[in-house]
Design a protein around this motif. Structure first.
Motif, PDB file in Angstrom:
ATOM      1  N   ASP A   1      -1.660  44.724 -28.827  1.00 23.35           N
ATOM      2  CA  ASP A   1      -2.482  43.542 -29.072  1.00 23.35           C
ATOM      3  C   ASP A   1      -1.622  42.352 -29.502  1.00 23.35           C
ATOM      4  OD1 ASP A   1      -5.080  42.173 -29.504  1.00 23.35           O
ATOM      5  OD2 ASP A   1      -4.500  42.254 -31.615  1.00 23.35           O
ATOM      6  N   LEU A   2      -0.592  42.628 -30.307  1.00 24.16           N
ATOM      7  CA  LEU A   2       0.272  41.556 -30.799  1.00 24.16           C
ATOM      8  C   LEU A   2       1.082  40.913 -29.681  1.00 24.16           C
ATOM      9  CD1 LEU A   2       1.713  43.044 -34.119  1.00 24.16           C
ATOM     10  CD2 LEU A   2       0.194  41.072 -33.902  1.00 24.16           C
ATOM     11  N   VAL A   3       1.658  41.741 -28.804  1.00 28.33           N
ATOM     12  CA  VAL A   3       2.546  41.198 -27.771  1.00 28.33           C
ATOM     13  C   VAL A   3       1.805  40.826 -26.501  1.00 28.33           C
ATOM     14  CG1 VAL A   3       4.490  42.506 -28.692  1.00 28.33           C
ATOM     15  CG2 VAL A   3       3.153  43.477 -26.815  1.00 28.33           C
ATOM     16  N   GLY A   4       0.543  41.238 -26.387  1.00 21.41           N
ATOM     17  CA  GLY A   4      -0.248  40.870 -25.227  1.00 21.41           C
ATOM     18  C   GLY A   4      -0.012  41.723 -24.004  1.00 21.41           C
ATOM     19  N   ASN A   5       0.705  42.832 -24.164  1.00 20.50           N
ATOM     20  CA  ASN A   5       0.967  43.756 -23.056  1.00 20.50           C
ATOM     21  C   ASN A   5       0.897  45.189 -23.566  1.00 20.50           C
ATOM     22  OD1 ASN A   5       1.821  41.825 -20.898  1.00 20.50           O
ATOM     23  ND2 ASN A   5       3.446  41.362 -22.381  1.00 20.50           N
ATOM     24  N   PRO A   6       0.519  46.144 -22.701  1.00 21.20           N
ATOM     25  CA  PRO A   6       0.496  47.544 -23.135  1.00 21.20           C
ATOM     26  C   PRO A   6       1.892  48.027 -23.513  1.00 21.20           C
ATOM     27  CG  PRO A   6      -0.699  47.248 -21.062  1.00 21.20           C
ATOM     28  CD  PRO A   6       0.046  45.978 -21.312  1.00 21.20           C
ATOM     29  N   VAL A   7       2.008  48.613 -24.695  1.00 19.79           N
ATOM     30  CA  VAL A   7       3.263  49.210 -25.136  1.00 19.79           C
ATOM     31  C   VAL A   7       3.095  50.716 -24.984  1.00 19.79           C
ATOM     32  CG1 VAL A   7       4.859  49.518 -27.065  1.00 19.79           C
ATOM     33  CG2 VAL A   7       3.750  47.303 -26.697  1.00 19.79           C
ATOM     34  N   ILE A   8       3.644  51.257 -23.894  1.00 17.05           N
ATOM     35  CA  ILE A   8       3.341  52.640 -23.543  1.00 17.05           C
ATOM     36  C   ILE A   8       4.557  53.562 -23.603  1.00 17.05           C
ATOM     37  CG2 ILE A   8       1.365  52.034 -22.102  1.00 17.05           C
ATOM     38  CD1 ILE A   8       3.194  52.287 -19.663  1.00 17.05           C
ATOM     39  N   ASP A   9       5.753  53.004 -23.797  1.00 14.75           N
ATOM     40  CA  ASP A   9       6.935  53.849 -23.879  1.00 14.75           C
ATOM     41  C   ASP A   9       7.879  53.289 -24.929  1.00 14.75           C
ATOM     42  OD1 ASP A   9       8.250  51.656 -22.677  1.00 14.75           O
ATOM     43  OD2 ASP A   9       8.032  52.502 -20.674  1.00 14.75           O
ATOM     44  N   MET A  10       8.961  54.029 -25.194  1.00 17.91           N
ATOM     45  CA  MET A  10       9.854  53.636 -26.271  1.00 17.91           C
ATOM     46  C   MET A  10      10.639  52.379 -25.937  1.00 17.91           C
ATOM     47  SD  MET A  10       8.876  55.691 -28.436  1.00 17.91           S
ATOM     48  CE  MET A  10       9.886  54.904 -29.686  1.00 17.91           C
ATOM     49  N   GLN A  11      10.898  52.131 -24.666  1.00 19.49           N
ATOM     50  CA  GLN A  11      11.587  50.896 -24.293  1.00 19.49           C
ATOM     51  C   GLN A  11      10.739  49.682 -24.660  1.00 19.49           C
ATOM     52  OE1 GLN A  11      12.705  50.694 -20.159  1.00 19.49           O
ATOM     53  NE2 GLN A  11      13.871  48.808 -20.404  1.00 19.49           N
TER      54      GLN A  11
END
Length: 320
Positions: free
Chosen positions: A190-200
């Motif tokens: 939500d903060l970055v505006g993109n799905p964060v789905i992996d460690m990278q």
């Protein structure tokens, strides 16, 4: 002393049922009731790890003695601010399969006087604290900017402030530059505006938060582990629990472990190791939001920690 602002105190109910089927009538096989809310979970785990901790939160007439007694038993100095309506109720429905469903109540609507009393208690508690934690949702009646204002207050007193929140309250708090924020996978997305789905992606998000002035951003990714950024670089830690009994509150225990490590002036890698061990210790126990010291100690050597990016360089206000 570590101060925890766990304003939106709750009553947690862990309910065991066979299988949750929407629209059906369910019979409870077992029910356990605990004082709850993220702040309670954080504070009681800090105390279990041997650090002095005080908790500021709401109480009502019905549950005042129940909460005070449990916090006293757990070694937490609890300062409850009385409200006229009942505390929120939070339900965790656990099926035989292990699947968990959470239902989180709204909680009381604070009057202006109740809100002022809560904030006054917090400000007073900061004076004898080395580390301050703002944990969980804000009670209704307090504006979304409340945490940001409290971060400013803590910063002005030369203390480090750790924030674990979500939504607008977290976004405003980040603008005030607390020492640490700990978003989970959904919150950081939500903060970055993109799905964060992996460690990278988690690593990139942590670095982005540091560039916004957060000395030690931490991103938790569930079974993938967690990443933390600081002067010593970006580190990843992971430990998969052998069995999961109740993962609710693991993020709170993670934060408690982080706070204890910071209080003891541990390195970034050591802090991440302690945090992950606390989160897994909670997941392996039945109670919501509590990590026993002996279990944490047994898990510490098994946490895998590695640096995934070299030193980032010192920041103003950072001591990592």
């Amino acid at each position: 002393m570590i101060t925890v602002a766990g304003f939106n105190t709750a009553i947690d109910r862990l309910i065991h049922i066979d299988t949750l089927t929407p629209g059906d009538v369910h019979r409870v096989r077992e029910e356990k009731v605990y004082p709850g809310g993220k702040g309670v979970h954080v504070a009681q785990t800090i105390a279990a790890l041997g650090e002095k901790v005080q908790l500021i939160g709401l109480v009502d007439a019905t549950h005042r003695d129940f909460i005070a007694r449990r916090m006293r038993e757990r070694g937490v100095a609890f300062q409850g601010v009385m409200v006229g309506s009942e505390l929120r109720q939070c339900f965790a429905l656990k099926e035989k399969s292990g699947r968990m469903t959470e239902i989180l109540g709204q909680g009381p609507q604070l009057s202006e006087a109740e809100g002022e009393a809560l904030l006054a208690a917090f400000r007073q508690s900061v004076e004898n604290s080395e580390l301050v934690i703002l944990s969980g949702s804000l009670p209704r009646g307090l504006p979304d900017t409340t945490y940001a204002e409290l971060v400013d207050y803590v910063n002005s007193r030369g203390k480090r402030c750790l924030v674990d929140a979500s939504g607008a309250a977290l976004r405003h708090a980040i603008d005030a530059k607390p020492y640490l924020v700990k978003p989970n996978r959904d919150e950081v997305s939500d903060l970055v505006g993109n799905p964060v789905i992996d460690m990278q992606a988690a690593e990139a998000a942590a670095i982005a938060l540091r560039e916004r002035g957060i000395a030690m951003p931490v991103v938790t990714m569930g079974e993938l582990g967690a990443v933390a950024a600081g002067d010593a670089g970006v580190w990843h830690a992971q430990l998969s629990p052998e069995h999961v009994r109740n993962a609710v509150g693991s993020g709170d225990c993670f934060l408690a472990g982080t706070a204890v490590a910071l209080q003891r002036h541990m390195s970034l890698a050591q802090a991440l190791r302690m945090a992950v061990a606390c989160g897994v210790a909670n997941a392996q126990s039945e109670e919501t939001g509590f990590a026993e010291s002996s279990v944490v100690e047994s898990l510490l050597p098994t946490v895998h920690v590695q640096r995934i990016r070299p030193a980032l360089g010192a920041q103003v206000g950072s001591s990592q």
